[in-house]
Scaffold this active site. Sequence first.
Site, PDB file in Angstrom:
ATOM      1  N   GLY A  23       0.954  -1.196   0.139  1.00 62.10           N
ATOM      2  CA  GLY A  23      -0.203  -0.031   0.324  1.00 62.10           C
ATOM      3  C   GLY A  23       1.015   1.179  -0.331  1.00 62.10           C
ATOM      4  N   TYR A  24       0.040   2.430   0.513  1.00 53.03           N
ATOM      5  CA  TYR A  24       1.047   3.543   0.554  1.00 53.03           C
ATOM      6  C   TYR A  24       2.009   3.690   1.400  1.00 53.03           C
ATOM      7  CZ  TYR A  24      -2.523   5.417  -1.780  1.00 53.03           C
ATOM      8  OH  TYR A  24      -3.654   6.498  -2.507  1.00 53.03           O
TER       9      TYR A  24
ATOM     10  N   GLY B   4       3.991   0.396   2.835  1.00 49.40           N
ATOM     11  CA  GLY B   4       4.669  -1.012   1.873  1.00 49.40           C
ATOM     12  C   GLY B   4       5.522  -0.325   1.066  1.00 49.40           C
TER      13      GLY B   4
ATOM     14  N   VAL C  22       0.495  -4.133   5.940  1.00 44.26           N
ATOM     15  CA  VAL C  22      -1.454  -4.156   5.927  1.00 44.26           C
ATOM     16  C   VAL C  22      -1.776  -2.833   7.245  1.00 44.26           C
ATOM     17  CG1 VAL C  22      -0.437  -6.314   5.282  1.00 44.26           C
ATOM     18  CG2 VAL C  22      -1.546  -5.564   7.938  1.00 44.26           C
TER      19      VAL C  22
ATOM     20  N   THR D 262      -4.053  -0.665   9.332  1.00 48.45           N
ATOM     21  CA  THR D 262      -5.476  -1.416  10.504  1.00 48.45           C
ATOM     22  C   THR D 262      -5.979   0.208  10.373  1.00 48.45           C
ATOM     23  OG1 THR D 262      -3.459  -0.003  11.499  1.00 48.45           O
ATOM     24  CG2 THR D 262      -3.548  -2.351  11.848  1.00 48.45           C
TER      25      THR D 262
ATOM     26  N   GLU E 201       6.709   3.667  10.848  1.00 47.24           N
ATOM     27  CA  GLU E 201       6.567   4.494   9.813  1.00 47.24           C
ATOM     28  C   GLU E 201       6.453   6.083  10.236  1.00 47.24           C
ATOM     29  OE1 GLU E 201       8.803   3.729   6.557  1.00 47.24           O
ATOM     30  OE2 GLU E 201       8.508   6.301   7.301  1.00 47.24           O
TER      31      GLU E 201
ATOM     32  N   LYS F 252       4.811   6.212  17.914  1.00 47.10           N
ATOM     33  CA  LYS F 252       4.048   6.564  16.953  1.00 47.10           C
ATOM     34  C   LYS F 252       2.528   7.072  16.795  1.00 47.10           C
ATOM     35  CE  LYS F 252       2.647   6.424  12.423  1.00 47.10           C
ATOM     36  NZ  LYS F 252       2.846   6.360  10.903  1.00 47.10           N
TER      37      LYS F 252
ATOM     38  N   SER G 158      -7.177  24.832   8.346  1.00 48.74           N
ATOM     39  CA  SER G 158      -7.493  24.346   6.917  1.00 48.74           C
ATOM     40  C   SER G 158      -8.507  23.980   7.684  1.00 48.74           C
ATOM     41  CB  SER G 158      -6.786  23.031   6.872  1.00 48.74           C
ATOM     42  OG  SER G 158      -7.080  22.024   8.149  1.00 48.74           O
TER      43      SER G 158
ATOM     44  N   CYS H 100      -4.383   8.033   8.843  1.00 52.26           N
ATOM     45  CA  CYS H 100      -3.722   7.982  10.296  1.00 52.26           C
ATOM     46  C   CYS H 100      -4.201   8.835  11.356  1.00 52.26           C
ATOM     47  CB  CYS H 100      -1.916   8.424   9.748  1.00 52.26           C
ATOM     48  SG  CYS H 100      -1.040   7.069   8.993  1.00 52.26           S
TER      49      CYS H 100
HETATM   50  C1  UDX Z   1      -0.646   1.868   6.226  1.00 51.83           C
HETATM   51  C2  UDX Z   1      -0.233   1.468   7.550  1.00 51.83           C
HETATM   52  O1  UDX Z   1       0.339  -0.015   7.526  1.00 51.83           O
HETATM   53  C3  UDX Z   1      -1.142   1.287   8.700  1.00 51.83           C
HETATM   54  O2  UDX Z   1      -0.721   0.587   9.609  1.00 51.83           O
HETATM   55  C4  UDX Z   1      -1.482   3.017   8.611  1.00 51.83           C
HETATM   56  O3  UDX Z   1      -2.257   2.892   9.903  1.00 51.83           O
HETATM   57  C5  UDX Z   1      -1.883   3.069   7.653  1.00 51.83           C
HETATM   58  O4  UDX Z   1      -0.968   3.380   6.779  1.00 51.83           O
HETATM   59  P1  UDX Z   1      -1.540   1.415   4.266  1.00 51.83           P
HETATM   60  O5  UDX Z   1      -0.238   1.414   3.260  1.00 51.83           O
HETATM   61  O6  UDX Z   1      -1.865   3.180   4.224  1.00 51.83           O
HETATM   62  O7  UDX Z   1      -1.020   1.236   5.313  1.00 51.83           O
HETATM   63  O8  UDX Z   1      -2.587   0.887   3.245  1.00 51.83           O
HETATM   64  P2  UDX Z   1      -3.345   0.569   2.653  1.00 51.83           P
HETATM   65  O9  UDX Z   1      -2.774   1.482   1.154  1.00 51.83           O
HETATM   66  O10 UDX Z   1      -4.431  -0.461   2.850  1.00 51.83           O
HETATM   67  O11 UDX Z   1      -2.159  -0.806   2.493  1.00 51.83           O
HETATM   68  C6  UDX Z   1      -2.125  -2.238   2.630  1.00 51.83           C
HETATM   69  C7  UDX Z   1      -2.404  -3.318   1.749  1.00 51.83           C
HETATM   70  O12 UDX Z   1      -2.495  -4.556   2.617  1.00 51.83           O
HETATM   71  C8  UDX Z   1      -3.154  -3.397   0.754  1.00 51.83           C
HETATM   72  O13 UDX Z   1      -2.709  -3.013  -0.442  1.00 51.83           O
HETATM   73  C9  UDX Z   1      -3.413  -4.639   1.107  1.00 51.83           C
HETATM   74  O14 UDX Z   1      -4.496  -5.256   0.201  1.00 51.83           O
HETATM   75  C10 UDX Z   1      -2.798  -5.355   1.425  1.00 51.83           C
HETATM   76  N1  UDX Z   1      -3.066  -6.360   2.665  1.00 51.83           N
HETATM   77  C11 UDX Z   1      -4.093  -6.413   3.495  1.00 51.83           C
HETATM   78  C12 UDX Z   1      -2.794  -8.040   2.184  1.00 51.83           C
HETATM   79  O15 UDX Z   1      -2.299  -8.170   1.699  1.00 51.83           O
HETATM   80  N2  UDX Z   1      -2.778  -9.068   3.412  1.00 51.83           N
HETATM   81  C13 UDX Z   1      -4.249  -8.783   4.079  1.00 51.83           C
HETATM   82  O16 UDX Z   1      -4.414  -9.602   4.550  1.00 51.83           O
HETATM   83  C14 UDX Z   1      -4.809  -7.682   3.815  1.00 51.83           C
HETATM   84  C1  UDX Z   2       0.743  12.087   8.917  1.00 48.26           C
HETATM   85  C2  UDX Z   2       2.092  11.929   9.682  1.00 48.26           C
HETATM   86  O1  UDX Z   2       2.575  13.376   8.978  1.00 48.26           O
HETATM   87  C3  UDX Z   2       3.325  11.101   9.402  1.00 48.26           C
HETATM   88  O2  UDX Z   2       4.297  11.018  10.089  1.00 48.26           O
HETATM   89  C4  UDX Z   2       2.823   9.518   9.609  1.00 48.26           C
HETATM   90  O3  UDX Z   2       3.109   8.476   9.735  1.00 48.26           O
HETATM   91  C5  UDX Z   2       1.308   9.419   9.210  1.00 48.26           C
HETATM   92  O4  UDX Z   2       0.174  10.554   9.185  1.00 48.26           O
HETATM   93  P1  UDX Z   2      -0.171  12.085   6.523  1.00 48.26           P
HETATM   94  O5  UDX Z   2      -1.259  11.843   7.016  1.00 48.26           O
HETATM   95  O6  UDX Z   2       0.006  11.502   4.780  1.00 48.26           O
HETATM   96  O7  UDX Z   2       1.192  12.078   7.989  1.00 48.26           O
HETATM   97  O8  UDX Z   2      -0.231  13.800   5.964  1.00 48.26           O
HETATM   98  P2  UDX Z   2      -0.192  14.949   7.001  1.00 48.26           P
HETATM   99  O9  UDX Z   2       1.462  16.169   6.077  1.00 48.26           O
HETATM  100  O10 UDX Z   2      -0.154  15.092   8.366  1.00 48.26           O
HETATM  101  O11 UDX Z   2      -1.525  15.725   6.688  1.00 48.26           O
HETATM  102  C6  UDX Z   2      -2.844  15.366   7.283  1.00 48.26           C
HETATM  103  C7  UDX Z   2      -3.327  16.115   7.880  1.00 48.26           C
HETATM  104  O12 UDX Z   2      -3.252  17.491   7.761  1.00 48.26           O
HETATM  105  C8  UDX Z   2      -3.344  16.402   6.109  1.00 48.26           C
HETATM  106  O13 UDX Z   2      -5.200  16.766   5.207  1.00 48.26           O
HETATM  107  C9  UDX Z   2      -3.252  17.754   5.527  1.00 48.26           C
HETATM  108  O14 UDX Z   2      -3.854  18.669   4.875  1.00 48.26           O
HETATM  109  C10 UDX Z   2      -3.831  18.614   6.845  1.00 48.26           C
HETATM  110  N1  UDX Z   2      -3.039  19.186   7.555  1.00 48.26           N
HETATM  111  C11 UDX Z   2      -1.441  20.009   7.632  1.00 48.26           C
HETATM  112  C12 UDX Z   2      -3.908  20.733   8.471  1.00 48.26           C
HETATM  113  O15 UDX Z   2      -4.734  20.985   8.098  1.00 48.26           O
HETATM  114  N2  UDX Z   2      -2.950  21.484   8.213  1.00 48.26           N
HETATM  115  C13 UDX Z   2      -1.099  21.793   8.798  1.00 48.26           C
HETATM  116  O16 UDX Z   2      -0.498  23.013   9.334  1.00 48.26           O
HETATM  117  C14 UDX Z   2      -0.878  20.077   8.188  1.00 48.26           C
END
Ligand code: UDX
Ligand code: UDX
Length: 463
Positions: free
Chosen positions: A12-13, A15, A91, A93, A162, A221, A270, A277
């Site tokens: 995913g995003y 991995g 994966v 969560t 991460e 985290k 915003s 997350c």
């Molecule tokens: C991530 C982090 O890993 C998670 O902890 C965090 O809180 C959210 O972001 P992300 O990579 O963004 O997850 O999730 P996603 O893009 O949904 O990818 C997860 C992948 O795992 C999917 O492609 C899904 O198909 C795969 N998966 C899921 C498996 O291969 N096996 C499973 O049993 C479940």
């Molecule tokens: C976040 C954490 O930054 C990262 O460390 C963690 O691993 C995953 O979660 P992400 O959700 O990908 O990352 O993006 P981030 O840049 O943190 O933005 C999260 C949300 O907050 C977005 O919707 C963004 O637009 C918003 N945001 C961020 C604001 O509204 N104002 C800000 O000043 C910063």
Amino acid sequence: MKIRNICCIGAGYVGGPTMAVIALKCPEINVKVVDVNEERIKAWNNKDLNQLPVYEPGLDSVIKEARGRNLFFSTDIDKAIIESEMIFIAVNTPTKTYGEGKGKAADLKFVELCARKIAQIAKNDKIVIEKSTLPVRTAEAVKTILEKTGNNVKFEVLSNPEFLAEGTAINDLFKSDRVLIGGDQTSSGKEAIEKLVEIYANWIPKEKIYITNVWSSELSKLVANAFLAQRISSINSISAICEETGADVQEVATAIGMDTRIGSKFLNASVGFGGSCFQKDILNLVYISETLGLNEVSEYWNQVVKINDYQKTRFAMKIIKSLFNTVAGKKITLLGWAFKKDTNDTRESAAIHIADYLIENGAEIHVYDPKVSNERMIADLEHLNTRSSSENRKNLFYHKSPYTACDQSHAVSIITEWNEFVDYDWPTIYRKMIKPAKIFDGRNILKVQKLVNIGFEVFSVGK
Ligand code: UDX
Ligand code: UDX
């Protein structure tokens, strides 16, 4: 023995980009990224680098260099487990949608499935690494599953959360503020930690690699995300005061950010934070506090999510109010659907809630986003279950051009801070809109004076 083969379950995003960078920086290690989703793996293997399942600036060139050399994407999870000395679990969560902890706790069913699969398949010792964000003490549960159902294979479980942010993932991975590794302080635990340190040390300075016990790592985290989200809710709460008093939230943010104890980052008011997350991790923290009987702590963090919901609704209400208290039958344009710029990810994006709210009030929503597909937008709305699929399709219109999206519109709202929005041909957009033409800048990115000179009525957040 040095690590030569690693795999990651979950393409995913997190991995995908993380493993791509490890492969790039460690050419002597074979990296396999595996996933149950065939479509996703196909997309990762697509020759056309514009078709990768994750859009991230710079990801295409990393994939171009490493894929086929020492980076491989596949659905053969069993083979990857057998061949790897080190296995990352990345994966998803999501927040639980059923049963105990519904709406708050993290759903660990996929993590558990992975642990059971590894236990069933592994024939020799493995280091298992939690990459997914998990509640405190999950590693212990993973370890129990591995040990109780395994084939007398020895497992070491490490936590290595991460911290990359989407849209800047590649840069964040290249130049991490820190790499956090949690592990047992036994001799085999220390050995496993050392092997993971060796991998990161290929490009991360050693002083940035911080070793803790497993539970501190897991909790850190959640806390990092909770603190970041808390800053946004804090400044968003102040934006409401600014709008009532004539103070300017950007000036307030700059003024307080100049204090080095506060710092200037993450103070942009915003439409509300989104992403996979922040909300999930805070709700998880709320749930953990509740189950520990720490009700005041749980209420404290829950308020961060409440303010975020309030901000999204407040923004939508502002649009309705300014359009003479009704949006029924009116065309409203949303520029941006992704939860932030430079990503095609829409999970928990404020756009979804704002669109839903406006549709409930009878509006016709027209959307343009440079990277998000029509089907994704519809799927996001469907997920809320507010109305039938056909009604969603009747009220949400996807546009390939921002100009058609704004044509005959009563109000244009900036939901995502995509750079391109700033320099559109705003005089042309103005000419084609219904008057009075209104712009709601949910990200405070537009050049307000220029727009006012054209004739627009502009509403900013916190001004
Ligand atoms: C991530 C982090 O890993 C998670 O902890 C965090 O809180 C959210 O972001 P992300 O990579 O963004 O997850 O999730 P996603 O893009 O949904 O990818 C997860 C992948 O795992 C999917 O492609 C899904 O198909 C795969 N998966 C899921 C498996 O291969 N096996 C499973 O049993 C479940
Ligand atoms: C976040 C954490 O930054 C990262 O460390 C963690 O691993 C995953 O979660 P992400 O959700 O990908 O990352 O993006 P981030 O840049 O943190 O933005 C999260 C949300 O907050 C977005 O919707 C963004 O637009 C918003 N945001 C961020 C604001 O509204 N104002 C800000 O000043 C910063």
